[in-house]
Design a protein around this motif. Sequence first.
Motif, mmCIF file in Angstrom:
data_model
loop_
_atom_site.group_PDB
_atom_site.id
_atom_site.type_symbol
_atom_site.label_atom_id
_atom_site.label_comp_id
_atom_site.label_asym_id
_atom_site.label_seq_id
_atom_site.Cartn_x
_atom_site.Cartn_y
_atom_site.Cartn_z
ATOM 1 N N ASP A 94 0.845 -1.189 0.000
ATOM 2 C CA ASP A 94 0.000 0.000 0.000
ATOM 3 C C ASP A 94 0.886 1.246 0.000
ATOM 4 O OD1 ASP A 94 -1.802 2.047 0.387
ATOM 5 O OD2 ASP A 94 -2.688 1.192 2.209
ATOM 6 N N LYS A 95 0.797 2.031 -1.057
ATOM 7 C CA LYS A 95 1.655 3.220 -1.214
ATOM 8 C C LYS A 95 1.395 4.269 -0.132
ATOM 9 C CE LYS A 95 3.526 1.799 -5.049
ATOM 10 N NZ LYS A 95 4.630 0.937 -4.910
ATOM 11 N N SER A 96 0.203 4.274 0.465
ATOM 12 C CA SER A 96 -0.108 5.275 1.491
ATOM 13 C C SER A 96 0.351 4.850 2.885
ATOM 14 C CB SER A 96 -1.615 5.547 1.509
ATOM 15 O OG SER A 96 -2.311 4.386 1.926
ATOM 16 N N SER A 97 0.883 3.650 3.008
ATOM 17 C CA SER A 97 1.312 3.144 4.312
ATOM 18 C C SER A 97 2.501 3.944 4.851
ATOM 19 C CB SER A 97 1.703 1.674 4.196
ATOM 20 O OG SER A 97 2.174 1.205 5.430
ATOM 21 N N LYS A 98 2.457 4.228 6.132
ATOM 22 C CA LYS A 98 3.560 4.941 6.773
ATOM 23 C C LYS A 98 4.707 4.006 7.133
ATOM 24 C CE LYS A 98 0.594 8.527 8.563
ATOM 25 N NZ LYS A 98 -0.040 9.109 9.730
ATOM 26 N N LEU A 99 4.411 2.712 7.240
ATOM 27 C CA LEU A 99 5.444 1.704 7.493
ATOM 28 C C LEU A 99 5.628 0.931 6.191
ATOM 29 C CD1 LEU A 99 7.338 0.224 9.459
ATOM 30 C CD2 LEU A 99 5.426 -1.276 10.023
ATOM 31 N N SER A 100 6.652 1.285 5.439
ATOM 32 C CA SER A 100 6.833 0.689 4.114
ATOM 33 C C SER A 100 7.731 -0.545 4.114
ATOM 34 C CB SER A 100 7.396 1.726 3.148
ATOM 35 O OG SER A 100 8.643 2.200 3.624
ATOM 36 N N LYS A 101 8.607 -0.655 5.128
ATOM 37 C CA LYS A 101 9.547 -1.773 5.122
ATOM 38 C C LYS A 101 9.930 -2.142 6.552
ATOM 39 C CE LYS A 101 14.018 -1.170 4.126
ATOM 40 N NZ LYS A 101 15.263 -0.950 3.379
ATOM 41 N N VAL A 102 10.048 -3.466 6.779
ATOM 42 C CA VAL A 102 10.551 -4.009 8.041
ATOM 43 C C VAL A 102 11.671 -4.978 7.685
ATOM 44 C CG1 VAL A 102 10.015 -5.552 9.977
ATOM 45 C CG2 VAL A 102 8.386 -3.765 9.316
ATOM 46 N N VAL A 103 12.777 -4.900 8.411
ATOM 47 C CA VAL A 103 13.907 -5.808 8.189
ATOM 48 C C VAL A 103 14.057 -6.697 9.419
ATOM 49 C CG1 VAL A 103 16.403 -5.984 7.814
ATOM 50 C CG2 VAL A 103 15.093 -4.167 6.680
ATOM 51 N N VAL A 104 14.089 -8.016 9.171
ATOM 52 C CA VAL A 104 14.355 -8.993 10.229
ATOM 53 C C VAL A 104 15.627 -9.718 9.821
ATOM 54 C CG1 VAL A 104 13.504 -10.985 11.513
ATOM 55 C CG2 VAL A 104 11.892 -9.225 10.740
ATOM 56 N N MET A 105 16.581 -9.807 10.741
ATOM 57 C CA MET A 105 17.887 -10.392 10.405
ATOM 58 C C MET A 105 18.295 -11.426 11.452
ATOM 59 S SD MET A 105 20.141 -7.057 11.168
ATOM 60 C CE MET A 105 20.332 -6.415 12.800
ATOM 61 N N GLY A 106 19.401 -12.095 11.179
ATOM 62 C CA GLY A 106 19.956 -13.041 12.130
ATOM 63 C C GLY A 106 19.449 -14.463 11.986
ATOM 64 N N PHE A 107 19.026 -14.845 10.791
ATOM 65 C CA PHE A 107 18.559 -16.213 10.579
ATOM 66 C C PHE A 107 19.746 -17.165 10.593
ATOM 67 C CE2 PHE A 107 15.245 -13.551 8.925
ATOM 68 C CZ PHE A 107 14.109 -14.173 9.384
ATOM 69 N N GLN A 108 19.562 -18.355 11.175
ATOM 70 C CA GLN A 108 20.649 -19.322 11.306
ATOM 71 C C GLN A 108 20.893 -20.109 10.029
ATOM 72 O OE1 GLN A 108 19.589 -21.745 14.685
ATOM 73 N NE2 GLN A 108 20.429 -20.272 16.131
ATOM 74 N N THR A 109 19.851 -20.320 9.251
ATOM 75 C CA THR A 109 19.996 -21.105 8.023
ATOM 76 C C THR A 109 19.534 -20.272 6.839
ATOM 77 O OG1 THR A 109 17.786 -22.057 8.155
ATOM 78 C CG2 THR A 109 19.555 -23.263 9.248
ATOM 79 N N ASP A 110 20.080 -20.603 5.682
ATOM 80 C CA ASP A 110 19.696 -19.845 4.500
ATOM 81 C C ASP A 110 18.450 -20.394 3.823
ATOM 82 O OD1 ASP A 110 20.801 -22.149 3.518
ATOM 83 O OD2 ASP A 110 22.307 -21.167 2.280
ATOM 84 N N ASP A 111 17.812 -21.413 4.408
ATOM 85 C CA ASP A 111 16.612 -21.955 3.782
ATOM 86 C C ASP A 111 15.325 -21.478 4.450
ATOM 87 O OD1 ASP A 111 16.831 -23.424 6.086
ATOM 88 O OD2 ASP A 111 16.634 -25.376 5.131
#
Length: 180
Positions: free
Chosen positions: A28-45
């Motif tokens: 939604d282009k009108s959203s004030k929260l456009s992106k969330v980043v979650v990191m630190g995964f143990q496996t690449d799958d």
Amino acid sequence: MAFDTFRRIIRNSETCGNRRRFEFRETDKSSKLSKVVVMGFQTDDSVKFSFDGKKGLSPYLSQSGDHLKACDYVLLTRIDDQNYLIFIEMKSESINKNRVSKQFMSSICFMDYCSSILNRFHDSDLLEKCQKRFVVFYKSPPIPKTTTLLQMTAMGHAHNLPDNPMVVAYTKPVRIRQIL
């Protein structure tokens, strides 16, 4: 192997690959929260997919009703020998607990269907063994630069039920362990 099978039955799913992080984007282009980043995964799958922008969960169901209002993303990951299904909703500001709960419940129904497919056609109980987590990210108001704490609350004690999600005031990337 089971993660690969799951990825093959879900259209437009993606893995975190060697980056060990995911970006979740609001369509939604009108959203004030456009992106969330979650990191630190143990496996690449680890696998994520989005319900956002889909016209309906099934062409065979009525196109009206709460059962069609899914959450934004579902994430399947493995942390310390435990599989997790994390249901993610992104909100600009206000959080309607009843509406979000229905979005999560609808998403659980879809994942139950996926679990049945994995079980019946691929002899896999991958999704049945997952612990479920429910997380709502919302646009945090500006906070003073002196604080670096991540603001999180669970509407109660745990966030393993759709009507009791963890609510995260998003200001910076989050580590996966913070939302488990």
